[in-house]
Scaffold this motif. Structure first.
Motif, short mmCIF file in Angstrom:
data_model
loop_
_atom_site.label_atom_id
_atom_site.label_comp_id
_atom_site.label_asym_id
_atom_site.label_seq_id
_atom_site.Cartn_x
_atom_site.Cartn_y
_atom_site.Cartn_z
N SER A 194 0.80 -1.22 0.00
CA SER A 194 0.00 0.00 0.00
C SER A 194 0.83 1.27 0.00
CB SER A 194 -0.94 0.01 1.21
OG SER A 194 -1.99 -0.90 1.06
N THR A 195 1.77 1.36 0.95
CA THR A 195 2.48 2.63 1.11
C THR A 195 3.24 3.03 -0.15
OG1 THR A 195 2.60 2.32 3.50
CG2 THR A 195 4.17 3.86 2.50
N PRO A 196 4.10 2.19 -0.72
CA PRO A 196 4.80 2.63 -1.95
C PRO A 196 3.84 2.86 -3.11
CG PRO A 196 5.27 0.30 -1.47
CD PRO A 196 4.58 0.86 -0.28
N PHE A 197 2.78 2.07 -3.20
CA PHE A 197 1.85 2.24 -4.32
C PHE A 197 1.16 3.60 -4.25
CE2 PHE A 197 -2.37 2.09 -6.20
CZ PHE A 197 -2.12 1.56 -7.44
N TRP A 198 0.56 3.91 -3.11
CA TRP A 198 -0.22 5.15 -3.05
C TRP A 198 0.66 6.39 -3.15
CZ3 TRP A 198 -4.75 4.69 -4.58
CH2 TRP A 198 -5.55 3.59 -4.25
N TYR A 199 1.86 6.33 -2.56
CA TYR A 199 2.69 7.53 -2.61
C TYR A 199 3.30 7.73 -3.98
CZ TYR A 199 1.78 7.45 2.36
OH TYR A 199 1.15 7.44 3.58
N SER A 200 3.47 6.66 -4.76
CA SER A 200 3.92 6.83 -6.14
C SER A 200 2.83 7.43 -7.01
CB SER A 200 4.37 5.48 -6.72
OG SER A 200 3.26 4.63 -6.98
N HIS A 201 1.59 7.42 -6.52
CA HIS A 201 0.47 8.00 -7.25
C HIS A 201 0.03 9.35 -6.68
CE1 HIS A 201 0.34 3.90 -8.77
NE2 HIS A 201 -0.39 4.34 -9.75
N GLY A 202 0.91 9.98 -5.93
CA GLY A 202 0.66 11.36 -5.53
C GLY A 202 0.06 11.56 -4.16
N TYR A 203 -0.18 10.50 -3.41
CA TYR A 203 -0.75 10.64 -2.08
C TYR A 203 0.35 10.93 -1.05
CZ TYR A 203 -5.25 9.12 -3.79
OH TYR A 203 -6.44 9.06 -4.48
N ARG A 204 -0.04 11.66 -0.01
CA ARG A 204 0.88 11.97 1.08
C ARG A 204 0.16 11.74 2.41
NH1 ARG A 204 3.56 11.28 -2.53
NH2 ARG A 204 5.17 12.58 -3.47
N PRO A 205 0.88 11.28 3.43
CA PRO A 205 0.23 11.01 4.72
C PRO A 205 -0.24 12.29 5.38
CG PRO A 205 2.62 10.82 4.92
CD PRO A 205 2.33 11.00 3.46
N GLY A 206 -1.47 12.26 5.88
CA GLY A 206 -2.02 13.41 6.58
C GLY A 206 -2.23 13.12 8.06
#
Length: 264
Positions: free
Chosen positions: A234-246
């Motif tokens: 999950s973490t590498p996938f979503w952050y490679s698609h522009g998401y950042r932890p809030g």
């Protein structure tokens, strides 16, 4: 001080227990809080010793790393992140052998099974659980998504076989998570799932690229989602698609154990 403590019980005959424990104690972040003192006070309020269907959850901004050590010393682990993507962020290119099409009611069985596969995978990380009624309630919930006037669910297809599914809640359905959004209007990505034998095939990226294109064209300023932080995909996938932890949800489950915790 006490208003930041909360408690809720989830009805067993609903879909909600799939995503959480039945009995949840909450502690929500406030600026300037004294977390070690709050945790000590909170311990006296918690119930459900050794009950695996209880959870204590502390929700705080992901950048508040100074609070990590007190939480670890009290037995909490960071399990879930609320991440956000701002509109217009570039995403990786799609694989040409995966196409995306809108889902219909004829795809409901496939959508339910893909969602269940995600639940089964994420259950290893301590937050979600497949319940005896999960499939039944997923069917009702996903049918409601398919009933919406605007397209909200899509399938990734290789050949003639659906291999992945995504759905989103558009701004009119996202007030429940408004506190965590930094852009307006905002959407919520409710689920992305790919069949186990199709992972790393580009199906997930194709679905996300399609959804982001739809949302960007519709004027959505940001998109939120929850993901399991310990999930190695999950973490590498979503952050490679522009998401950042809030925001990060630190969880202890059961909420209380019969042996003493370690004081901070």
């Amino acid at each position: 001080m006490t208003e930041i403590f909360s408690y809720r019980e989830v009805a067993e005959d609903s879909l909600l227990p799939t995503w959480s424990a039945l009995r949840v104690h909450g502690l929500d972040w406030r600026p300037g809080w004294d977390l070690p003192a709050l945790l000590d006070e909170w311990e006296t309020r918690l119930t459900g010793v050794d009950d695996p269907d209880t959870a204590a959850i502390v929700t705080l901004p992901s950048h508040e790393t100074a609070d990590a050590l007190p939480l670890i010393r009290h037995g909490f682990a960071p399990l879930v992140v609320i991440a956000e993507r701002r509109a217009g962020h570039p995403v990786p290119p799609r694989r040409p052998d995966v196409r995306v099409r809108p889902a219909t009611h004829a795809d409901l069985d496939v959508a339910v099974e893909l969602n269940l596969e995600t639940i089964r995978y994420d259950s290893a990380f301590g937050m979600v659980s497949e319940r005896p009624n999960s499939a039944q309630h997923l069917r009702t919930a996903l049918a409601a998504v398919l009933d919406r006037p605007a397209e909200s669910m899509w399938l990734a297809v290789r050949g003639d076989t659906p291999v992945g599914m995504v759905y989103v809640d558009m701004p009119e359905d996202t007030l429940w998570i408004e506190r965590y959004a930094t852009g307006r209007p905002f959407a919520y990505l409710g689920h992305l799932g790919v069949r186990p034998d199709a992972r790393r095939s580009g199906a997930g990226s194709a679905l996300v690229a399609h959804v982001h294109a739809v949302l960007d064209r519709s004027g959505v300023a940001s998109t939120l989602l929850h993901h399991a932080l310990p999930n190695p995909r999950s973490t590498p996938f979503w952050y490679s698609h522009g998401y950042r932890p809030g925001w990060t949800l630190w969880v202890r489950r059961p909420a209380l154990r019969s042996f003493p915790g370690v004081s901070s």
